[in-house]
Design a protein around this motif. Structure first.
Motif, PDB file in Angstrom:
ATOM      1  N   UNK A 185       0.809  -1.222   0.000  1.00  0.00           N
ATOM      2  CA  UNK A 185       0.000   0.000   0.000  1.00  0.00           C
ATOM      3  C   UNK A 185       0.841   1.270   0.000  1.00  0.00           C
ATOM      4  N   UNK A 186       2.164   1.116   0.176  1.00  0.00           N
ATOM      5  CA  UNK A 186       3.060   2.279   0.156  1.00  0.00           C
ATOM      6  C   UNK A 186       3.871   2.351  -1.145  1.00  0.00           C
ATOM      7  N   UNK A 187       3.633   1.427  -2.066  1.00  0.00           N
ATOM      8  CA  UNK A 187       4.426   1.358  -3.291  1.00  0.00           C
ATOM      9  C   UNK A 187       3.628   1.836  -4.496  1.00  0.00           C
ATOM     10  N   UNK A 188       4.362   2.198  -5.545  1.00  0.00           N
ATOM     11  CA  UNK A 188       3.716   2.544  -6.813  1.00  0.00           C
ATOM     12  C   UNK A 188       3.366   1.266  -7.560  1.00  0.00           C
ATOM     13  N   UNK A 189       2.556   1.400  -8.596  1.00  0.00           N
ATOM     14  CA  UNK A 189       2.206   0.226  -9.395  1.00  0.00           C
ATOM     15  C   UNK A 189       3.450  -0.382 -10.043  1.00  0.00           C
ATOM     16  N   UNK A 190       4.389   0.458 -10.428  1.00  0.00           N
ATOM     17  CA  UNK A 190       5.630  -0.039 -11.029  1.00  0.00           C
ATOM     18  C   UNK A 190       6.446  -0.837 -10.019  1.00  0.00           C
ATOM     19  N   UNK A 191       6.507  -0.354  -8.773  1.00  0.00           N
ATOM     20  CA  UNK A 191       7.269  -1.047  -7.735  1.00  0.00           C
ATOM     21  C   UNK A 191       6.608  -2.374  -7.362  1.00  0.00           C
ATOM     22  N   UNK A 192       5.278  -2.383  -7.287  1.00  0.00           N
ATOM     23  CA  UNK A 192       4.564  -3.624  -6.988  1.00  0.00           C
ATOM     24  C   UNK A 192       4.776  -4.640  -8.108  1.00  0.00           C
ATOM     25  N   UNK A 193       4.792  -4.149  -9.347  1.00  0.00           N
ATOM     26  CA  UNK A 193       5.031  -5.026 -10.490  1.00  0.00           C
ATOM     27  C   UNK A 193       6.400  -5.691 -10.382  1.00  0.00           C
ATOM     28  N   UNK A 237       1.268  -2.878 -16.308  1.00  0.00           N
ATOM     29  CA  UNK A 237      -0.097  -2.897 -16.835  1.00  0.00           C
ATOM     30  C   UNK A 237      -0.929  -4.003 -16.185  1.00  0.00           C
ATOM     31  N   UNK A 238      -0.278  -5.121 -15.830  1.00  0.00           N
ATOM     32  CA  UNK A 238      -0.985  -6.209 -15.151  1.00  0.00           C
ATOM     33  C   UNK A 238      -1.489  -5.769 -13.780  1.00  0.00           C
ATOM     34  N   UNK A 239      -0.694  -4.922 -13.108  1.00  0.00           N
ATOM     35  CA  UNK A 239      -1.092  -4.424 -11.790  1.00  0.00           C
ATOM     36  C   UNK A 239      -2.351  -3.563 -11.910  1.00  0.00           C
ATOM     37  N   UNK A 240      -2.353  -2.674 -12.888  1.00  0.00           N
ATOM     38  CA  UNK A 240      -3.502  -1.791 -13.096  1.00  0.00           C
ATOM     39  C   UNK A 240      -4.739  -2.592 -13.483  1.00  0.00           C
ATOM     40  N   UNK A 241      -4.561  -3.543 -14.399  1.00  0.00           N
ATOM     41  CA  UNK A 241      -5.696  -4.358 -14.843  1.00  0.00           C
ATOM     42  C   UNK A 241      -6.237  -5.219 -13.701  1.00  0.00           C
ATOM     43  N   UNK A 242      -5.345  -5.676 -12.841  1.00  0.00           N
ATOM     44  CA  UNK A 242      -5.780  -6.482 -11.698  1.00  0.00           C
ATOM     45  C   UNK A 242      -6.662  -5.652 -10.765  1.00  0.00           C
TER      46      UNK A 242
END
Length: 286
Positions: free
Chosen positions: A33-41, A49-54
């Protein structure tokens, strides 16, 4: 509904790629919850893009909204009742249930492995081993344990076999192979660079190469004269390569029994003699 409970609810309908992300979010909710979508990816091994679509699959506009929902879930204590720890096995399964699920998984791996290898291909593999001058078996990690087990069995019936886990020694051995020698490479992924290099070198000097690998096309198959396949469910988590190891052991045991059948005059006697020697060793240490 809590975002974490929602992830748990749809988990078994997710693709392998989405399961990687789901596993990460369930196991590392506070960090995510403290990371960006890129960092979580990057952390979960998927694309941004998979993170956003999820997040959108869960009903959120984007990952930022999902992060807020994850924070709310932590704040209200709405944690998932259970999380997957290995394929169909959940964190809150009773031990007997875990045993039943493991049994089902292993039986499925055994059946699929037997079904996918034709009689002709199995006979060709047995013939290659039977006619070998010496056999070097290689595997890394759990596959290395299978390699060692198979080499012990082959030695019991008088075959010249060794399991090799030191890659430098392996390459030195393979480059000096004769055409009658055989490299048996065990790799579920078929993508290990060290094993593929050894297979390439064995092929270059004219020795036989057999692969024990999964059915999906991979690099190891390209360097093998004969490929025997193992089929196992190792998608959700790689917790000990349980199914793939069972499949590999069953296949090497099948090859061993076929070799015993081809040498009924000597093989059974050698096995009995080997067992007698072990008993003598046990008695001498009492």
């Amino acid at each position: 509904m809590s975002s974490l409970l929602r992830i748990r609810q749809i988990y078994h309908s997710l693709s392998a790629n989405d399961r990687k992300l789901a596993d990460y979010l369930l196991a590392s909710t506070d960090a995510a919850r403290h990371l960006s979508s890129q960092q979580v990816a990057a952390q979960s091994g998927v694309s941004q893009s998979s993170v956003v679509k999820f997040a959108q699959k869960l009903g959120y506009k984007g990952f930022t909204a999902l992060k807020l929902a994850l924070s709310d879930a932590l704040a209200t204590g709405h944690m998932p009742l259970s999380v997957p720890v290995h394929n169909q096995i959940l964190s809150d399964d009773p031990i007997k249930t875990v045993g039943e699920k493991l049994l089902t998984e292993k039986l499925a791996a055994l059946r699929a492995t037997l079904d996918i290898n034709s009689e002709d291909k199995l006979q060709a593999g047995v013939a290659l081993l039977k006619n070998a001058g010496r056999i070097v078996i290689v595997g890394i990690g759990a596959s290395g344990l299978v390699a060692r087990d198979f080499s012990y069995k082959l030695m019991k019936i008088g075959m010249t076999a060794v399991a090799q886990t030191d890659m430098h020694v392996l390459l030195a051995t393979v480059q000096a192979f004769s055409p009658r020698d055989v490299l048996l490479a065990i790799s579920y992924s078929g993508a290990r660079r060290e094993i593929n290099l050894a297979a390439q070198e064995a092929h270059r000097v004219g020795a036989g190469v057999m692969a024990v690998t999964n059915f999906s096309p991979n690099s190891l198959q390209q360097h093998a004269d004969i490929s025997l396949y193992t089929v196992a469910e190792e998608k959700a988590q790689h917790s000990g390569a349980i199914s793939s190891t069972v499949a590999q052991l069953s296949l090497t045991d099948l090859l061993f029994m076929a070799l015993v059948q081809r040498d009924l005059e000597h093989a059974p006697q050698r096995i009995r003699h080997s067992e007698e020697l072990v008993k003598k060793l046990s008695r001498s240490t009492e």
